[in-house]
Scaffold this motif. Structure first.
Motif, PDB file in Angstrom:
ATOM      1  N   ALA A 117       0.828  -1.336   0.055  1.00  0.00           N
ATOM      2  CA  ALA A 117      -0.155  -0.021   0.246  1.00  0.00           C
ATOM      3  C   ALA A 117       0.938   1.258  -0.117  1.00  0.00           C
ATOM      4  CB  ALA A 117      -0.634   0.130   1.385  1.00  0.00           C
ATOM      5  N   THR A 118       1.998   1.094   0.661  1.00  0.00           N
ATOM      6  CA  THR A 118       2.776   2.394   0.698  1.00  0.00           C
ATOM      7  C   THR A 118       3.627   2.634  -0.493  1.00  0.00           C
ATOM      8  OG1 THR A 118       3.270   2.027   3.238  1.00  0.00           O
ATOM      9  CG2 THR A 118       4.853   3.451   1.835  1.00  0.00           C
ATOM     10  N   TRP A 119       3.926   1.665  -1.187  1.00  0.00           N
ATOM     11  CA  TRP A 119       4.703   1.686  -2.482  1.00  0.00           C
ATOM     12  C   TRP A 119       3.592   2.137  -3.579  1.00  0.00           C
ATOM     13  CZ3 TRP A 119       9.516   2.474  -3.244  1.00  0.00           C
ATOM     14  CH2 TRP A 119      10.479   2.265  -2.050  1.00  0.00           C
ATOM     15  N   MET A 120       2.453   1.582  -3.499  1.00  0.00           N
ATOM     16  CA  MET A 120       1.477   1.964  -4.558  1.00  0.00           C
ATOM     17  C   MET A 120       1.349   3.534  -4.347  1.00  0.00           C
ATOM     18  SD  MET A 120       0.864  -0.570  -6.362  1.00  0.00           S
ATOM     19  CE  MET A 120      -0.512   0.160  -7.553  1.00  0.00           C
ATOM     20  N   GLY A 121       0.948   4.068  -2.871  1.00  0.00           N
ATOM     21  CA  GLY A 121       0.650   5.254  -2.804  1.00  0.00           C
ATOM     22  C   GLY A 121       1.900   6.229  -3.354  1.00  0.00           C
ATOM     23  N   THR A 122       3.047   5.897  -2.966  1.00  0.00           N
ATOM     24  CA  THR A 122       4.366   6.688  -3.403  1.00  0.00           C
ATOM     25  C   THR A 122       4.300   6.730  -5.058  1.00  0.00           C
ATOM     26  OG1 THR A 122       5.463   5.722  -1.443  1.00  0.00           O
ATOM     27  CG2 THR A 122       6.784   6.897  -3.332  1.00  0.00           C
ATOM     28  N   ILE A 123       4.446   5.436  -5.719  1.00  0.00           N
ATOM     29  CA  ILE A 123       4.301   5.607  -6.955  1.00  0.00           C
ATOM     30  C   ILE A 123       3.113   6.545  -7.741  1.00  0.00           C
ATOM     31  CG2 ILE A 123       4.019   4.059  -9.254  1.00  0.00           C
ATOM     32  CD1 ILE A 123       5.243   1.812  -7.652  1.00  0.00           C
ATOM     33  N   PHE A 124       2.026   6.499  -7.293  1.00  0.00           N
ATOM     34  CA  PHE A 124       1.047   7.361  -7.872  1.00  0.00           C
ATOM     35  C   PHE A 124       1.230   8.646  -7.504  1.00  0.00           C
ATOM     36  CE2 PHE A 124      -1.079   3.349  -8.725  1.00  0.00           C
ATOM     37  CZ  PHE A 124      -1.772   3.632 -10.153  1.00  0.00           C
ATOM     38  N   SER A 125       1.580   9.091  -6.203  1.00  0.00           N
ATOM     39  CA  SER A 125       1.948  10.245  -6.081  1.00  0.00           C
ATOM     40  C   SER A 125       3.120  11.083  -6.882  1.00  0.00           C
ATOM     41  CB  SER A 125       2.346  10.449  -4.625  1.00  0.00           C
ATOM     42  OG  SER A 125       1.438   9.911  -3.616  1.00  0.00           O
ATOM     43  N   ILE A 126       4.249  10.141  -7.055  1.00  0.00           N
ATOM     44  CA  ILE A 126       5.032  10.779  -8.030  1.00  0.00           C
ATOM     45  C   ILE A 126       4.721  10.973  -9.407  1.00  0.00           C
ATOM     46  CG2 ILE A 126       7.528  10.044  -8.967  1.00  0.00           C
ATOM     47  CD1 ILE A 126       8.175   8.623  -6.418  1.00  0.00           C
ATOM     48  N   LEU A 164      -8.106  -0.108  -2.110  1.00  0.00           N
ATOM     49  CA  LEU A 164      -7.493  -1.418  -1.747  1.00  0.00           C
ATOM     50  C   LEU A 164      -6.540  -0.958  -0.543  1.00  0.00           C
ATOM     51  CD1 LEU A 164      -6.578  -4.175  -2.384  1.00  0.00           C
ATOM     52  CD2 LEU A 164      -4.975  -3.238  -4.018  1.00  0.00           C
ATOM     53  N   SER A 165      -5.943  -0.019  -0.429  1.00  0.00           N
ATOM     54  CA  SER A 165      -4.899   0.273   0.484  1.00  0.00           C
ATOM     55  C   SER A 165      -5.775   0.559   1.724  1.00  0.00           C
ATOM     56  CB  SER A 165      -4.314   1.650   0.039  1.00  0.00           C
ATOM     57  OG  SER A 165      -3.490   1.431  -0.935  1.00  0.00           O
ATOM     58  N   ILE A 166      -6.957   1.283   1.879  1.00  0.00           N
ATOM     59  CA  ILE A 166      -7.599   1.373   2.828  1.00  0.00           C
ATOM     60  C   ILE A 166      -8.115   0.141   3.612  1.00  0.00           C
ATOM     61  CG2 ILE A 166      -9.707   2.306   3.712  1.00  0.00           C
ATOM     62  CD1 ILE A 166      -9.569   4.561   1.894  1.00  0.00           C
ATOM     63  N   GLY A 167      -8.275  -0.889   2.705  1.00  0.00           N
ATOM     64  CA  GLY A 167      -8.817  -2.211   3.074  1.00  0.00           C
ATOM     65  C   GLY A 167      -7.908  -2.871   3.758  1.00  0.00           C
ATOM     66  N   ILE A 168      -6.561  -2.914   3.135  1.00  0.00           N
ATOM     67  CA  ILE A 168      -5.263  -3.502   3.766  1.00  0.00           C
ATOM     68  C   ILE A 168      -5.147  -2.780   5.286  1.00  0.00           C
ATOM     69  CG2 ILE A 168      -2.921  -3.657   3.565  1.00  0.00           C
ATOM     70  CD1 ILE A 168      -3.166  -3.643   0.414  1.00  0.00           C
ATOM     71  N   LEU A 169      -5.205  -1.626   5.239  1.00  0.00           N
ATOM     72  CA  LEU A 169      -5.027  -1.141   6.663  1.00  0.00           C
ATOM     73  C   LEU A 169      -6.145  -1.466   7.580  1.00  0.00           C
ATOM     74  CD1 LEU A 169      -4.137   2.650   5.395  1.00  0.00           C
ATOM     75  CD2 LEU A 169      -2.724   1.028   6.587  1.00  0.00           C
ATOM     76  N   ILE A 179      -6.046  -2.931  11.217  1.00  0.00           N
ATOM     77  CA  ILE A 179      -6.574  -2.159  12.248  1.00  0.00           C
ATOM     78  C   ILE A 179      -7.632  -3.313  13.019  1.00  0.00           C
ATOM     79  CG2 ILE A 179      -7.892  -0.461  13.112  1.00  0.00           C
ATOM     80  CD1 ILE A 179      -6.521   1.223  10.679  1.00  0.00           C
ATOM     81  N   GLY A 180      -8.206  -4.027  12.259  1.00  0.00           N
ATOM     82  CA  GLY A 180      -9.274  -4.999  12.899  1.00  0.00           C
ATOM     83  C   GLY A 180      -8.462  -5.914  13.828  1.00  0.00           C
TER      84      GLY A 180
END
Length: 310
Positions: free
Chosen positions: A233-242, A282-287, A291-292
């Motif tokens: 999730a972190t890497w996907m967020g980073t890639i799309f941000s860049i 998807l990232s929110i679901g993983i988080l 958290i659950g």
């Protein structure tokens, strides 16, 4: 003569219990080098499992014990309950349907007696007779978790194993609510030898496992023993941000070079929005999955509740 404590989780296994006990008795008599202490765990069964276990305990009270849960808590809770009760020199975990070959126990016992290993586990050589789809996803799970986690799990490894008391005490010290025994067995360490064997059919009854239960169990294993999904999730967020920064720069440059240019292709824009939105969900679901698990841990609920014990 040393004692092997055998933990046997049971959920709606009325057809298998007596067949299993007879098979184990034959192994004990043939080997004549150890005795058994049984701990059958009735995991909230809806059939006659509880009454059959009560009758078996009355007939063989010197070696047979049982715990009956107030409801179904799952196989992991049943294993943990058994580990908390055993008193033998060595501890075995087995399924009651005889898919775990009892005749392997003498060899497992001899290997532990040699003091070279702390645990002797088993791994299936094949999945003959098993649903092809389940077999495919099961093999894929082992490959995935071994790439994502530092805790390695032998492909085809079963819960069926014989352990020293020292190893069992280490496992009991892990009191987490969300349990994945295959990962726990590996995480605690200790020297383990795996014995291969060919897949076997159940002797009676029907399995309570289905595709969705196995999928949920696999997700539990990945979440409990890997931070890989969070890293994804972190890497996907980073890639799309860049990527979005470069896209904004390109749009600004194009506007400066050609002020009259218009932006066409609303369909492509909608597709990109849907793609990014999907990645975010998807990232929110993983988080949410992590958290659950934290939510269940911090409530400190008991792993199981005992209704009856003999």
């Amino acid at each position: 003569m040393k004692t092997i404590s055998v933990i046997v989780p049971c959920f709606n296994e009325q057809e298998s219990i007596n067949i299993y006990y007879d098979a184990m008795t034959k192994v004990k008599e043939a080997a004549n080098k150890f005795k058994f202490e049984y701990w059958f765990i009735d995991d909230g069964s809806k059939d006659k499992t509880y009454s059959i276990l009560k009758d078996l305990q009355k007939t063989h009270s010197d070696e047979v014990h049982f715990i009956s849960f107030s409801r179904n808590f799952g196989k992991e809770a049943a294993l943990y309950a058994g580990l908390n009760e055993v008193t033998g020199d060595y501890i075995a975990v087995m399924d009651v349907d005889l898919q775990d070959p009892p005749e392997m126990l003498p060899e497992m016992f001899d290997l532990l007696e040699a003091k070279e290993y702390d645990c002797v586990g088993t791994a299936r050589m094949d999945r003959e007779g098993e649903n092809k789809i389940i077999s495919f996803f099961s093999d894929s799970f082992y490959k995935l978790i071994n790439k994502m986690s530092q805790t390695k799990i032998i492909p085809g490894a079963r819960d069926y194993r014989l352990m020293t008391r020292q190893m069992v005490e280490a496992i009991k010290s892990m009191t987490e609510y969300n349990r994945f025994s295959k990962g726990i067995f590996s995480w605690v360490g200790f020297k383990t030898k795996y014995l291969p064997y060919k897949n076997r059919e159940r002797v009676a009854g029907k399995t309570s496992w289905n595709f969705w239960k196995l999928l949920k169990y696999a997700v539990t294993g990945i979440v409990d023993f890997s931070e890989g999904p969070l890293m994804f999730a972190t890497w996907m967020g980073t890639i799309f941000s860049i990527t979005s920064v470069f896209a904004i720069i390109a749009i600004i440059i194009r506007k400066i070079v050609n002020p009259l240019s218009s932006v066409n292709g609303w369909a492509s824009i909608v597709s990109i929005i849907l793609l990014i939105g999907g990645i975010q969900l998807l990232s929110i679901g993983i988080l949410g999955e992590y958290i659950g698990k934290i939510f269940l841990e911090v409530k400190k609920r008991p792993i199981y509740i005992v209704k009856d014990k003999k």
